[in-house]
Design a protein around this motif. Structure first.
Motif, PDB file in Angstrom:
ATOM      1  N   GLN A 179      87.694  43.936  19.215  1.00 42.40           N
ATOM      2  CA  GLN A 179      86.842  42.767  19.444  1.00 42.40           C
ATOM      3  C   GLN A 179      87.362  41.544  18.686  1.00 42.40           C
ATOM      4  OE1 GLN A 179      82.916  44.134  18.419  1.00 42.40           O
ATOM      5  NE2 GLN A 179      82.636  45.220  20.380  1.00 42.40           N
ATOM      6  N   ALA A 190      90.216  40.220  20.615  1.00 40.01           N
ATOM      7  CA  ALA A 190      89.691  39.542  21.805  1.00 40.01           C
ATOM      8  C   ALA A 190      89.180  38.146  21.456  1.00 40.01           C
ATOM      9  CB  ALA A 190      88.581  40.383  22.435  1.00 40.01           C
ATOM     10  N   ALA A 248      91.307  39.218  27.442  1.00 40.88           N
ATOM     11  CA  ALA A 248      90.517  39.436  26.207  1.00 40.88           C
ATOM     12  C   ALA A 248      89.303  40.293  26.514  1.00 40.88           C
ATOM     13  CB  ALA A 248      90.087  38.094  25.616  1.00 40.88           C
ATOM     14  N   GLU A 249      88.710  40.101  27.690  1.00 39.05           N
ATOM     15  CA  GLU A 249      87.538  40.895  28.060  1.00 39.05           C
ATOM     16  C   GLU A 249      87.900  42.355  28.269  1.00 39.05           C
ATOM     17  OE1 GLU A 249      83.417  41.297  28.869  1.00 39.05           O
ATOM     18  OE2 GLU A 249      84.657  39.790  27.866  1.00 39.05           O
ATOM     19  N   HIS A 262      88.200  43.792  24.946  1.00 39.48           N
ATOM     20  CA  HIS A 262      86.895  43.855  24.278  1.00 39.48           C
ATOM     21  C   HIS A 262      86.026  44.994  24.797  1.00 39.48           C
ATOM     22  CE1 HIS A 262      83.015  42.578  22.691  1.00 39.48           C
ATOM     23  NE2 HIS A 262      82.530  42.619  23.943  1.00 39.48           N
TER      24      HIS A 262
END
Length: 687
Positions: A580, A583, A615-616, A619
């Motif tokens: 995270q 991300a 990034a998602e 994440h």
């Protein structure tokens, strides 16, 4: 009209500079007529013919039963010679019929000769009566053959004199008084009627020479033809600089024909009887001379300029600016003069014109490119226009092609369409040659001082080419492949050259991401953006649209290199918190890149989701959610491959091999997307 402003189009022939003066329409010289007048002089005219004819009249009354009033008319013509007019008669009448009392003497031959020599055309009526009287005597057999021949010679001598006087009037009809012109025309008309009467009556006495028909109307038409030939064939008053003798001759003939026919329509047509068909007579005579001159030239092997001249006159200037001019169009519509050239001649000249004009355009374009390349090689700085690097090459090429098409359209619109297709093919070939020449310059000219400025100038050229082609020649068949593709490649190669040094400077900076194991991504990205910002002013001399395209290329490079570093990242993050955090760093960097590029003019909105979506994926922890995100991402970027996905998933150290496999299988699903897409991941090499 084509005449207006035509001289300004070098090397196209010039405008008919029609003068405002009234032309003098003249017939042939009167030498022949004057020479024959002598036949009515001296001893031939000594004995008065009427004095000898009068004693015979009571013997031939039966023969002349249909002409009882003629002797009275003949006798009273003498009063006309003495200046007396029949009361109420028209001054323009060629054959007045006074009604004197019985027994008035007829004019003698000498009196008729004197009257005719004085230009008194009223004597024509008396002469006609003499001719008929002589024919009647011959038919009655009252005179021997020798006497008839002698008297007929006197009548014919008088007719020669009359014809000369009529010719004097008709040879310059615009200079004659209307009344006198009416008289001369009436004499010719009466002679035509007498020709017809003689033809209906049949052959006369064998002892008389057959002098009918006299064909005075036909002779007048022949005289008009001679006038047309003399007027049209006269050498131009002065040679005009920049024009050939052929051009001067055509301009002279066109100007002369138009002015003369306008004078005929305005001043002669109201005065001439309908049977003369004066407008058609003059028009045909002038046309025949013009057509004969053009046909004679068409027989030779003409140079390019003269071949174009013939076509221009035959297909445009002559039919449109002369025959259809405002003052002549209505009058000449029914005359049907036709073309100056035959269809076969026109086809041959058009083929010659098309071939030579295309070759000329091709040669001029090649020469323009050669001169432009010489300026690059000689390190000549390009011009500046509104602060942008500028080259005249695009303007020159478009002008060359446009002028070639305009020359063909000046001849006929159809010929313009024909040459347009050929010229577009030649333009496409030129653009390919231009692209190759520019590529050679990109390789060889790197050490030149004005290298970058000339690269920018040539990129800017693409806008001029594209705009002109879209406006002047709407292209309907595969325009990108034939015309726009070479320009796109030229522009792309130019951008690559301009950005080469910048991208080399950025390469070690991007490597910091992997060397520091993404320990300080914000500081590294700031250094990258600062480096880009320092070099952007170098591109301000590009046209705005191209500066935006170049900024999009920079934007693409930043995103591409960032993904490349991320894909080659040695990090394996097993903890959710670590994933995270990475991300969040990617999202922050993505926003910084988007903001910087947008502020500097990048229109590449399609790049915005590229980093945030990755990034998602990093994440997310739920397997199904990751699969859905991957499926969505592959729809936005169809070149996102399993290899690229595997490199991203390798960062997530908490995924099993089975999880990775099931996520990768999402890319095997055919989304059915067939739309063209912009490459992103196909530019990223993982090997």
């Amino acid at each position: 009209m084509m005449f207006q402003g035509f001289l300004d189009q070098h090397p196209v022939p010039g405008t008919l500079d029609f003068l405002g003066h009234t032309p003098s329409l003249s017939f042939t010289s009167e030498v022949d007529s004057e020479a024959s007048i002598s036949e009515a002089s001296s001893e031939d005219l000594a004995p008065p013919l009427e004095a000898e004819v009068a004693p015979e009249r009571h013997r031939v009354e039966a023969v002349k039963s249909k002409e009882k009033k003629k002797p009275r008319a003949l006798a009273n013509m003498l009063n006309m010679f003495k200046g007396k007019k029949k009361k109420g008669s028209s001054p323009s009448s060629a054959q007045p019929e006074p009604r004197p009392g019985p027994g008035s003497p007829a004019p003698t031959v000498e009196e008729l000769k004197a009257a005719l020599e004085g230009g008194r055309l009223e004597a024509a009526g008396s002469l006609l009566v003499l001719e008929r009287e002589l024919a009647a005597l011959a038919s009655a057999g009252k005179l021997d053959a020798e006497e008839l021949v002698r008297r007929q010679s006197k009548v014919e001598a008088l007719y020669t004199l009359l014809h000369s006087q009529v010719q004097r009037v008709l040879c310059r009809p615009l200079e004659a008084a209307p009344e006198r012109l009416h008289q001369a025309l009436a004499v010719v008309a009466e002679q035509e009627r007498e020709d017809q009467r003689a033809a209906e009556a049949g052959p006369g006495a064998a002892t008389l020479v057959n002098t009918r028909p006299r064909h005075w109307l036909q002779q007048w038409r022949h005289s008009v033809a001679v006038v047309a030939s003399e007027r049209m064939g006269a050498r131009p008053a002065a040679h005009t600089e920049g024009r050939s003798e052929v051009e001067d001759a055509f301009l002279h003939m066109g100007r002369t024909m138009k002015e003369d026919l306008e004078a005929v329509v305005e001043r002669l047509r109201p005065l001439f009887p309908a049977e003369f068909d004066v407008v058609a007579t003059y028009a045909r005579s002038y046309h025949e001379h013009f057509a004969a001159h053009v046909a004679a030239l068409a027989q030779f092997e003409l140079c390019e300029r003269d071949a174009y001249l013939l076509l221009l006159w035959a297909q445009n200037l002559y039919p449109n600016d002369i025959l259809k001019s405002p003052k002549l169009a209505a009058e000449l519509q029914a005359v049907s003069l036709g073309s100056l050239l035959t269809p076969k001649q026109i086809r041959s000249l058009e083929a010659t014109f098309l071939s030579s004009e295309v070759a000329n355009v091709k040669g001029l374009m090649a020469r323009a490119l050669e001169l432009e390349a010489q300026r690059w090689a000689q390190d000549v700085a390009p011009q500046k226009l509104d602060g942008r690097c500028h080259s005249e090459l695009a303007i020159d090429i478009i002008q060359i092609v446009s002028q070639g098409q305009a020359k063909a359209e000046n001849i006929t619109p159809d010929l313009g369409k024909q040459i347009k297709q050929v010229l577009l093919v030649e333009l496409a070939a030129f653009l390919r040659s231009y692209q190759h020449t520019f590529d050679e310059f990109l390789e060889r000219g790197k050490q030149l001082t004005n290298y970058r400025a000339n690269v920018i100038a040539n990129i800017n050229n693409c806008l001029s080419f594209r705009t002109s082609m879209e406006q002047s020649w709407p292209i309907v068949q595969d325009p990108r492949r034939h015309l726009l593709e070479p320009l796109s490649e030229l522009r792309s190669h130019g951008f690559d050259t301009l950005l080469q040094s910048l991208f080399l400077d950025l390469k070690p900076l991007f490597k910091k991401f992997t060397k520091t194991r993404w320990a300080a991504p914000a500081e590294t990205l700031e250094e990258i953006l600062t480096t880009v910002g320092r070099q952007l002013p170098k591109f301000w001399e590009l046209q705005d649209c191209f500066r935006e395209e170049l900024m999009e290329a920079v934007h693409l490079h930043l995103v591409k290199e960032y993904i490349t570093c991320l894909s080659k990242c040695p990090l394996v993050l097993k903890k959710e918190e670590q994933q995270q955090q990475l991300a969040r760093n990617i999202l922050a960097n993505a926003e910084a890149i988007r903001l910087f590029c947008t502020q500097n003019g990048s229109p590449a909105t399609w790049l915005y989701p590229a980093l945030p979506k990755l990034a998602e994926i990093i994440h997310l922890q739920d397997l199904n959610a990751i699969k859905m995100e991957v499926a969505t991402y592959a729809t936005s970027y169809p070149d996102f491959s399993k290899g690229h996905l595997s490199a991203i998933l390798a960062i997530k150290g908490n995924l099993t091999n089975s999880d990775v496999k099931s996520i990768r299988n999402i890319l095997d699903i055919d989304t059915g997307t067939q739309e063209p897409f912009r490459p992103l991941f196909s530019l990223i090499k993982l090997g």
